[in-house]
Motif scaffolding. Structure first.
Motif, PDB file in Angstrom:
ATOM      1  N   THR A   9       0.819  -1.213   0.000  1.00 22.52           N
ATOM      2  CA  THR A   9       0.000   0.000   0.000  1.00 22.52           C
ATOM      3  C   THR A   9       0.856   1.267   0.000  1.00 22.52           C
ATOM      4  N   ASP A  10       2.118   1.129  -0.363  1.00 25.73           N
ATOM      5  CA  ASP A  10       3.027   2.277  -0.330  1.00 25.73           C
ATOM      6  C   ASP A  10       2.560   3.430  -1.221  1.00 25.73           C
ATOM      7  N   ASP A  11       1.788   3.118  -2.256  1.00 31.44           N
ATOM      8  CA  ASP A  11       1.347   4.147  -3.189  1.00 31.44           C
ATOM      9  C   ASP A  11       0.047   4.827  -2.759  1.00 31.44           C
ATOM     10  N   ILE A  12      -0.497   4.447  -1.631  1.00 30.63           N
ATOM     11  CA  ILE A  12      -1.765   5.001  -1.162  1.00 30.63           C
ATOM     12  C   ILE A  12      -1.509   6.091  -0.121  1.00 30.63           C
ATOM     13  N   GLN A  13      -2.076   7.252  -0.363  1.00 31.95           N
ATOM     14  CA  GLN A  13      -1.990   8.369   0.583  1.00 31.95           C
ATOM     15  C   GLN A  13      -3.352   8.554   1.235  1.00 31.95           C
ATOM     16  N   LEU A  14      -3.388   8.614   2.537  1.00 35.82           N
ATOM     17  CA  LEU A  14      -4.636   8.848   3.248  1.00 35.82           C
ATOM     18  C   LEU A  14      -4.888  10.346   3.369  1.00 35.82           C
ATOM     19  N   SER A  15      -6.140  10.743   3.183  1.00 32.37           N
ATOM     20  CA  SER A  15      -6.518  12.143   3.351  1.00 32.37           C
ATOM     21  C   SER A  15      -6.394  12.529   4.823  1.00 32.37           C
ATOM     22  N   LYS A  16      -6.451  13.821   5.083  1.00 35.48           N
ATOM     23  CA  LYS A  16      -6.377  14.311   6.465  1.00 35.48           C
ATOM     24  C   LYS A  16      -7.513  13.716   7.303  1.00 35.48           C
ATOM     25  N   ASP A  17      -8.720  13.629   6.721  1.00 36.84           N
ATOM     26  CA  ASP A  17      -9.855  13.048   7.441  1.00 36.84           C
ATOM     27  C   ASP A  17      -9.597  11.591   7.802  1.00 36.84           C
ATOM     28  N   LEU A  18      -9.063  10.824   6.836  1.00 39.26           N
ATOM     29  CA  LEU A  18      -8.806   9.410   7.103  1.00 39.26           C
ATOM     30  C   LEU A  18      -7.655   9.222   8.083  1.00 39.26           C
ATOM     31  N   LEU A  19      -6.688  10.112   8.050  1.00 40.74           N
ATOM     32  CA  LEU A  19      -5.614  10.035   9.046  1.00 40.74           C
ATOM     33  C   LEU A  19      -6.185  10.241  10.448  1.00 40.74           C
TER      34      LEU A  19
END
Length: 94
Positions: A9-19
């Motif tokens: 999942t290295d290419d997946i960035q979580l949004s601020k909300d999901l963080l």
């Protein structure tokens, strides 16, 4: 011999909300774990002892050592990233 093969999942960035959601999930992961241990007869003790069924981790999430919180956060974060990697969309409805 077992060879773990987690989804990359290295290419997946979580949004601020999901963080932010990651921390809430991590706390819930701990509560689910603790409820399971208590149901199995485990109690709070100074050290983990499988025979006596004691563990020092039967405390609220906020009181856990940072290393234990990181374990739960990583579980939460990797789960969210895997869901996104598989093409699902996570949205808040309210």
């Amino acid at each position: 011999m077992y060879t773990p093969k987690p989804i990359n999942t290295d290419d997946i960035q979580l949004s601020k909300d999901l963080l932010g959601l990651t921390e809430e999930i991590a706390a819930n992961v701990h509560d689910v774990w603790a409820a399971g241990r208590i149901a199995e007869g485990w109690t709070l003790g100074p050290e983990k002892d499988a025979v006596k069924k004691t563990t020092p981790l039967l405390i609220p999430y906020d009181e856990l050592p940072e290393s234990e919180k990181e374990y739960d956060r990583n579980t939460a974060m990797e789960t969210l990233k895997m869901i996104l990697k598989m093409g699902y969309v996570i949205e808040k409805r309210y």
